[in-house]
Design a protein around this motif. Sequence first.
Motif, mmCIF file in Angstrom:
data_model
loop_
_atom_site.group_PDB
_atom_site.id
_atom_site.type_symbol
_atom_site.label_atom_id
_atom_site.label_comp_id
_atom_site.label_asym_id
_atom_site.label_seq_id
_atom_site.Cartn_x
_atom_site.Cartn_y
_atom_site.Cartn_z
ATOM 1 N N PRO A 100 0.713 -1.203 -0.205
ATOM 2 C CA PRO A 100 -0.073 -0.051 -0.070
ATOM 3 C C PRO A 100 0.773 1.226 -0.220
ATOM 4 C CG PRO A 100 -0.237 -0.944 2.094
ATOM 5 C CD PRO A 100 0.764 -1.886 1.210
ATOM 6 N N PHE A 101 2.181 1.341 -0.432
ATOM 7 C CA PHE A 101 2.950 2.506 -0.306
ATOM 8 C C PHE A 101 4.125 2.011 -1.327
ATOM 9 C CE2 PHE A 101 4.718 -0.497 2.894
ATOM 10 C CZ PHE A 101 6.167 -0.397 2.721
ATOM 11 N N ASP A 102 4.750 3.118 -1.993
ATOM 12 C CA ASP A 102 5.976 2.889 -2.855
ATOM 13 C C ASP A 102 7.007 2.769 -2.113
ATOM 14 O OD1 ASP A 102 7.809 3.224 -4.791
ATOM 15 O OD2 ASP A 102 7.356 4.964 -5.494
ATOM 16 N N GLY A 103 7.864 1.322 -1.914
ATOM 17 C CA GLY A 103 8.823 1.021 -1.361
ATOM 18 C C GLY A 103 10.076 1.598 -1.866
ATOM 19 N N LYS A 104 10.168 2.083 -3.085
ATOM 20 C CA LYS A 104 11.346 2.779 -3.378
ATOM 21 C C LYS A 104 11.539 4.035 -2.987
ATOM 22 C CE LYS A 104 9.473 1.728 -7.531
ATOM 23 N NZ LYS A 104 9.311 1.647 -8.678
ATOM 24 N N ARG A 105 10.533 4.546 -2.285
ATOM 25 C CA ARG A 105 10.495 6.000 -1.687
ATOM 26 C C ARG A 105 10.701 5.769 -0.126
ATOM 27 N NH1 ARG A 105 5.958 9.645 -2.750
ATOM 28 N NH2 ARG A 105 4.745 7.562 -3.259
ATOM 29 N N MET A 106 10.988 4.725 0.491
ATOM 30 C CA MET A 106 10.925 4.279 1.865
ATOM 31 C C MET A 106 12.759 4.843 2.062
ATOM 32 S SD MET A 106 10.656 0.878 4.050
ATOM 33 C CE MET A 106 11.493 -0.041 3.255
ATOM 34 N N ILE A 107 12.826 5.550 3.323
ATOM 35 C CA ILE A 107 13.995 5.635 3.897
ATOM 36 C C ILE A 107 14.021 4.923 5.014
ATOM 37 C CG2 ILE A 107 14.504 7.750 2.552
ATOM 38 C CD1 ILE A 107 13.965 9.184 5.230
ATOM 39 N N PHE A 108 15.410 4.280 5.423
ATOM 40 C CA PHE A 108 15.257 3.354 6.605
ATOM 41 C C PHE A 108 16.845 3.480 7.001
ATOM 42 C CE2 PHE A 108 15.566 0.793 3.006
ATOM 43 C CZ PHE A 108 16.558 -0.130 3.241
ATOM 44 N N GLY A 109 16.990 2.857 8.085
ATOM 45 C CA GLY A 109 18.098 2.715 8.859
ATOM 46 C C GLY A 109 18.498 2.201 10.006
ATOM 47 N N GLY A 110 19.353 1.659 10.550
ATOM 48 C CA GLY A 110 19.793 1.330 11.977
ATOM 49 C C GLY A 110 20.580 2.334 12.710
ATOM 50 N N PHE A 111 20.303 2.540 13.899
ATOM 51 C CA PHE A 111 20.744 3.609 14.820
ATOM 52 C C PHE A 111 21.338 2.935 15.991
ATOM 53 C CE2 PHE A 111 18.045 5.592 11.857
ATOM 54 C CZ PHE A 111 18.538 6.501 11.335
ATOM 55 N N GLN A 112 22.505 3.360 16.707
ATOM 56 C CA GLN A 112 22.916 3.107 17.785
ATOM 57 C C GLN A 112 22.445 4.386 18.820
ATOM 58 O OE1 GLN A 112 24.575 0.186 19.110
ATOM 59 N NE2 GLN A 112 23.941 1.335 20.923
ATOM 60 N N PRO A 113 21.688 4.202 19.753
ATOM 61 C CA PRO A 113 21.520 5.290 20.631
ATOM 62 C C PRO A 113 22.696 5.761 21.438
ATOM 63 C CG PRO A 113 19.707 3.585 20.935
ATOM 64 C CD PRO A 113 20.979 3.249 20.073
ATOM 65 N N PHE A 114 22.741 7.142 21.899
ATOM 66 C CA PHE A 114 23.718 7.317 22.693
ATOM 67 C C PHE A 114 23.212 8.214 23.765
ATOM 68 C CE2 PHE A 114 23.307 11.009 19.804
ATOM 69 C CZ PHE A 114 23.281 12.053 20.365
ATOM 70 N N ILE A 115 21.969 8.292 23.976
ATOM 71 C CA ILE A 115 21.328 8.677 25.336
ATOM 72 C C ILE A 115 20.073 8.133 25.532
ATOM 73 C CG2 ILE A 115 20.310 10.504 26.450
ATOM 74 C CD1 ILE A 115 22.205 12.692 25.027
ATOM 75 N N GLU A 116 19.779 7.443 26.278
ATOM 76 C CA GLU A 116 18.654 7.048 26.611
ATOM 77 C C GLU A 116 17.994 7.197 28.140
ATOM 78 O OE1 GLU A 116 17.655 2.729 25.730
ATOM 79 O OE2 GLU A 116 19.566 2.631 24.499
ATOM 80 N N LEU A 117 17.013 8.115 28.155
ATOM 81 C CA LEU A 117 16.464 8.634 29.684
ATOM 82 C C LEU A 117 15.155 7.761 29.944
ATOM 83 C CD1 LEU A 117 17.000 12.326 28.756
ATOM 84 C CD2 LEU A 117 18.388 10.636 29.793
#
Length: 117
Positions: A100-117
């Motif tokens: 139900p969306f255009d996967g070619k326009r998806m942006i994604f990535g993995g992130f390592q947090p450096f602050i968690e409160l």
Amino acid sequence: MSYVDGFVIAVPKANLDDYKKLANTAGPIWMEHGALSYVECIGDDVPYGELTSFPRAVQAKDDEFVIFAWVVYESRQSRDAVMTKVMADERLKMDWSAMPFDGKRMIFGGFQPFIEL
């Protein structure tokens, strides 16, 4: 410290119910395979910026919502293991051309947090 996958997509307003159905199927599967949290959000205050913005990033059109989603894992290693299981899960096998969306326009990535409160 945890690990986060982030996603931004444009979903046609006419497809929002179908997208919500997909998200309501996918979220519990991610959690079942070990994700700590799964969140899907519809853009409510996402102005079209002159240079950068969420709508620009996914080339959102006037008849589309911007969706911002993230999944939290225990660690990068946990994320890699969860993703392997999720991608192999038969309940998520689908025709990518019928999404139900255009996967070619998806942006994604993995992130390592450096602050968690």
